[in-house]
Design a protein around this motif. Structure first.
Motif, mmCIF file in Angstrom:
data_model
loop_
_atom_site.group_PDB
_atom_site.id
_atom_site.type_symbol
_atom_site.label_atom_id
_atom_site.label_comp_id
_atom_site.label_asym_id
_atom_site.label_seq_id
_atom_site.Cartn_x
_atom_site.Cartn_y
_atom_site.Cartn_z
ATOM 1 N N SER A 512 0.806 -1.353 0.110
ATOM 2 C CA SER A 512 -0.040 0.120 0.046
ATOM 3 C C SER A 512 0.847 1.073 -0.032
ATOM 4 O O SER A 512 0.579 2.267 -0.684
ATOM 5 N N GLU A 513 2.056 1.221 0.955
ATOM 6 C CA GLU A 513 2.797 2.504 0.932
ATOM 7 C C GLU A 513 3.501 2.527 -0.333
ATOM 8 O O GLU A 513 3.558 3.591 -1.056
ATOM 9 N N VAL A 514 4.147 1.657 -1.029
ATOM 10 C CA VAL A 514 4.899 1.698 -2.256
ATOM 11 C C VAL A 514 4.023 2.120 -3.461
ATOM 12 O O VAL A 514 4.325 3.187 -4.081
ATOM 13 N N ILE A 515 2.675 1.581 -3.626
ATOM 14 C CA ILE A 515 1.874 1.866 -4.686
ATOM 15 C C ILE A 515 1.394 3.272 -4.508
ATOM 16 O O ILE A 515 1.327 4.028 -5.635
ATOM 17 N N HIS A 516 1.011 3.670 -3.385
ATOM 18 C CA HIS A 516 0.471 4.978 -3.142
ATOM 19 C C HIS A 516 1.559 6.151 -3.570
ATOM 20 O O HIS A 516 1.591 7.096 -4.225
ATOM 21 N N SER A 517 2.969 5.760 -3.142
ATOM 22 C CA SER A 517 4.048 6.658 -3.200
ATOM 23 C C SER A 517 4.286 6.789 -4.918
ATOM 24 O O SER A 517 4.680 7.846 -5.159
ATOM 25 N N MET A 518 4.142 5.765 -5.579
ATOM 26 C CA MET A 518 4.414 5.864 -7.003
ATOM 27 C C MET A 518 3.445 6.162 -7.836
ATOM 28 O O MET A 518 3.580 6.944 -8.961
ATOM 29 N N THR A 519 2.112 5.829 -7.569
ATOM 30 C CA THR A 519 1.102 6.189 -8.348
ATOM 31 C C THR A 519 -0.121 7.265 -8.039
ATOM 32 O O THR A 519 -0.862 7.734 -8.664
ATOM 33 N N GLY A 520 0.113 7.366 -6.378
ATOM 34 C CA GLY A 520 -0.964 8.139 -5.863
ATOM 35 C C GLY A 520 -2.263 7.422 -5.595
ATOM 36 O O GLY A 520 -3.150 8.137 -5.341
ATOM 37 N N LYS A 521 -2.460 6.263 -6.057
ATOM 38 C CA LYS A 521 -3.383 5.619 -5.965
ATOM 39 C C LYS A 521 -3.497 4.695 -4.645
ATOM 40 O O LYS A 521 -2.505 4.258 -4.237
ATOM 41 N N SER A 522 -4.611 4.360 -4.429
ATOM 42 C CA SER A 522 -4.844 3.494 -2.867
ATOM 43 C C SER A 522 -4.663 2.241 -3.352
ATOM 44 O O SER A 522 -5.132 1.758 -4.360
ATOM 45 N N PHE A 523 -4.284 1.203 -2.316
ATOM 46 C CA PHE A 523 -3.723 -0.091 -2.894
ATOM 47 C C PHE A 523 -5.542 -0.890 -2.342
ATOM 48 O O PHE A 523 -5.931 -0.698 -1.519
ATOM 49 N N GLN A 524 -5.654 -1.718 -3.575
ATOM 50 C CA GLN A 524 -6.873 -2.298 -3.334
ATOM 51 C C GLN A 524 -6.951 -3.926 -3.199
ATOM 52 O O GLN A 524 -7.945 -4.554 -3.127
ATOM 53 N N GLY A 525 -5.978 -4.378 -2.652
ATOM 54 C CA GLY A 525 -5.647 -6.075 -2.282
ATOM 55 C C GLY A 525 -5.140 -6.714 -3.460
ATOM 56 O O GLY A 525 -4.495 -7.496 -3.170
ATOM 57 N N HIS A 526 -5.065 -6.087 -4.640
ATOM 58 C CA HIS A 526 -4.680 -6.926 -5.755
ATOM 59 C C HIS A 526 -3.666 -5.741 -6.440
ATOM 60 O O HIS A 526 -4.110 -4.627 -6.532
ATOM 61 N N VAL A 527 -2.673 -6.511 -7.238
ATOM 62 C CA VAL A 527 -1.755 -5.716 -8.048
ATOM 63 C C VAL A 527 -1.837 -5.889 -9.290
ATOM 64 O O VAL A 527 -1.646 -7.001 -9.866
ATOM 65 N N ASP A 528 -2.247 -4.714 -10.248
ATOM 66 C CA ASP A 528 -2.227 -5.021 -11.579
ATOM 67 C C ASP A 528 -0.859 -4.754 -12.361
ATOM 68 O O ASP A 528 0.198 -4.265 -11.569
ATOM 69 N N LEU A 529 -0.759 -5.183 -13.502
ATOM 70 C CA LEU A 529 0.556 -5.126 -13.954
ATOM 71 C C LEU A 529 1.194 -3.674 -14.463
ATOM 72 O O LEU A 529 2.235 -3.440 -14.033
ATOM 73 N N GLU A 530 0.399 -2.717 -14.530
ATOM 74 C CA GLU A 530 0.588 -1.459 -14.487
ATOM 75 C C GLU A 530 1.404 -0.828 -13.322
ATOM 76 O O GLU A 530 2.295 -0.386 -13.307
ATOM 77 N N GLN A 531 0.646 -1.134 -12.235
ATOM 78 C CA GLN A 531 1.224 -0.996 -10.855
ATOM 79 C C GLN A 531 2.729 -1.657 -10.613
ATOM 80 O O GLN A 531 3.418 -1.042 -10.058
ATOM 81 N N ALA A 532 2.522 -2.905 -10.877
ATOM 82 C CA ALA A 532 3.898 -3.809 -10.819
ATOM 83 C C ALA A 532 5.051 -3.187 -11.433
ATOM 84 O O ALA A 532 6.152 -3.347 -10.892
#
Length: 638
Positions: A512-532
């Motif tokens: 949640s911390e990494v995805i929010h810092s990189m994309t500004g989006k909240s973590f929804q429990g699954h990680v899609d390819l764009e976020q990864a």
């Protein structure tokens, strides 16, 4: 984020060669595997026949003329351990066409490749078509797994050709690469050579397919009975006989010996140890004969070991297994009555000194050194599988931990354990553990091999092969990391693990911390390819550390809950009996390695500060264990 490369440095050296003029075994195997990875194995035609998964003399010579092997390793930055850096090493092999052909001749001598049109030929020809042998595929698989090589272009080869399941490696002296001969090494080699029972080929062998024929050969050297008629004497029948040439071929195909010369020396050691003896050699007087003689220290008064042994490498020479050979092979013991390799004399001399070392009489001189034998006890397969084994009195918990490690290493046990877990609705524990193991290996190292004279795919491409391979590898790692997460750890995933809530919450909070810092989006429990795709190597390293903690939790769960139940099942008990009987005597005293494991920097049985001692170890092909064989062969082999 592209991986950061360390500064480059250049050095060069000649390949080490032995007194016989051949490269050291490890260099030979590594160069062979590097060449094969760089080739595109295709269908080639010769003599109006087509040979799939093959290469030509020209293909090999062209790639060996300038062959690049790049290996990239990830690790912490010494100046900033929290940051991951990538170090890429590129090795370039350069040789003339004649030298390349000579190197390929070494590959043929070691039985890594064979002439597709004429498998019986021992010469690497100017215009030939060649395919990999089962031994060559075993060596290739091991090299690819050790070095993190993507072998998608070779997947068809592994799936359509027989692979050597277990390859016996004999330890060598580090100075001159000669095999270290000891009592335990010869015992292990001989028992593997003659098999658990006399191997008389079935009458139907000619109608068998390639997989079935190879399986029959792997049981041991093919035997026959020979009847000789003497002048004015009754006919004499010799049992358990074999042709000298057949013995040499078998040793080259199923052990680490690197040519017929070494194979002949090992066969001469069998003669010296009193395990085989010459029956007849009916060559004509003008026929040439190559005779190998080895020398060493004789045994005691009641020993069958002589000071020298002679082996005739002629087309007409016939040998047989002696009574001492039968005793050592343990053929006469009833089923289930085989003693543990740790009992009686099986362990004597497993650390025997160089008094058993040999010299080849037809090549150089003699001069054995004498010293005392030692007894060195290791855990046998029987003990590893025995439910009462207590791992040096450490207690039941650690005993099951050791058993689980062994189950992971043995392909047949692992497959049966997976079925057991599936029937108990917890197969995901094993799947997760193995997937993370594979992911960790892939993260640490990646390698590529290409012919440097092949033009790059894109004009003007400046990146090195190592950099390009690492970039592609990084993308694949990201996908693998999040396939693992989405499969086993995401809420309501298809194979969700039952793990500690604290571990799950810690992993979720990090993502949640990494995805929010990189994309500004909240973590929804699954990680899609764009976020990864935004993750860098350092962040993947943190993911690995979290996965390792979950791995430890899952491993303990399997060891304490699943293993005690599994080892009481009828199918396990039946397989245990089969494996113990298949246990090649003193091979149980030597390490059993997956083909993906690298050869130890200090080989088994050796330790720094002491004389080198002879021993053996076995590598197991994972691909051979799971290979889909034609009906009838698969069930028998496994």
């Amino acid at each position: 984020m592209p991986p950061q490369e360390a500064p480059s440095a250049t050095s060069s050296h000649m390949m080490k060669t032995t007194k016989r003029g051949r490269p050291f075994l490890k260099d030979t195997l590594d160069l062979f595997a590097t060449l094969i990875v760089s080739l595109e194995l295709t269908t080639n035609r010769q003599y109006f026949r087509s040979f799939p998964n093959s290469f030509t003399t020209d293909d090999a010579a062209r790639n060996l003329a300038s062959l690049k092997f790049s290996q990239s390793n990830r690790g912490p930055d010494p100046r900033e351990p929290s940051r991951i850096v990538t170090t890429t090493t590129t090795t370039t092999f350069s040789m003339t066409r004649d030298m390349a052909k000579a190197m390929c001749q070494q590959f043929m001598d070691a039985r890594l490749i064979e002439n597709a049109a004429d498998p019986g030929s021992n010469l690497f020809k100017e215009r030939g078509v060649y395919v990999l042998t089962p031994k060559g595929l075993h060596v290739l698989e091991r090299f690819m797994s050790k070095n993190g090589i993507n072998g998608d272009h070779l997947a068809h080869v592994f799936s359509t050709q027989p692979i050597c399941m277990k390859l016996l490696h004999l330890e060598r002296r580090s100075v001159d690469d000669e095999i270290i001969v000891s009592h335990s090494a010869i015992t292990a080699l001989f028992r593997r050579f003659v098999g658990r029972q006399p191997n008389y080929p079935p009458e139907s062998i000619e109608t068998m397919d390639a997989f079935q024929k190879y399986h029959e050969r792997s049981k041991g050297v093919a035997l026959m009975d020979i009847t000789e008629k003497g002048t004015g004497k009754a006919a004499v029948t010799h049992k358990h006989c074999f042709a000298a040439v057949t013995a040499l071929e078998w040793l080259c195909d199923f052990t680490s010996v690197i040519g017929r010369e070494e194979a002949a020396e090992m066969a001469a050691q069998f003669v010296r140890f009193g395990l085989i003896t010459l029956v007849s050699d009916k060559r004509k007087n003008n026929d040439s004969a190559i005779i190998f003689t080895v020398r060493g220290a004789a045994g005691g008064a009641n020993s069958s070991i002589a000071q020298h042994g002679e082996f005739r490498c002629t087309a007409k020479a016939i040998y047989k297994v002696t009574d001492e050979g039968r005793r050592l092979a343990r053929w006469d013991l009833p089923d289930g009555a085989r003693p543990s390799p740790n009992s009686s004399a099986a362990n004597i001399s497993s650390n025997q000194r160089a008094s058993e070392d040999h010299s080849v009489d037809n090549a150089t001189s003699e001069g054995p050194n004498s010293s005392d034998a030692k007894i060195h006890r290791r855990i046998s397969m029987t003990e590893k599988l025995n439910a009462s084994y207590d791992a040096e009195k450490k207690g039941q918990k650690e005993s099951n931990t050791d058993r689980l490690k062994f189950i992971m290493e043995e392909p047949q046990l692992r497959a049966l354990f997976r079925e057991f877990l599936r029937s108990n609705f917890c197969e995901e524990n094993l799947s997760f553990y193995l997937d993370v193991q594979d992911f960790k290996r892939s993260f640490s190292t990646t390698s590529s091999a290409i012919a440097a004279n092949v033009p790059p795919a894109k004009a003007g491409q400046k990146a090195t092969p190592g950099q390009l391979a690492m970039e592609r590898h990084h993308e694949a790692l990201i996908q693998k990391a999040f396939v693992i997460y989405n499969t086993y750890l995401a809420p309501s995933s298809q194979s969700e693990l039952n793990i500690d809530h604290g571990l799950r919450n810690e992993l979720s909070a990090y993502l949640s911390e990494v995805i929010h810092s990189m994309t500004g989006k909240s973590f929804q429990g699954h990680v899609d390819l764009e976020q990864a795709n935004h993750f860098n190597a350092t962040q993947l390293q943190t993911m690995i550390r979290l996965y390792e903690r979950i791995q430890t939790h899952v491993f303990r769960l399997m060891a304490t809950d699943s293993v005690p139940k599994f080892i009481k099942t009828p199918r396990f008990l039946a397989l245990k009996v089969k494996l113990v009987e298949e246990d090649d005597g003193p091979l149980a005293d030597f390490p059993l390695m997956n083909s993906s494991a690298s050869t130890p920097s200090v080989p088994p049985g050796l330790s720094s500060g002491e004389d080198e001692v002879g021993g053996a170890y076995v590598t197991v092909s994972q691909r051979a264990a799971i290979q889909e064989r034609p009906a009838g062969a698969a069930a028998e082999h496994r």
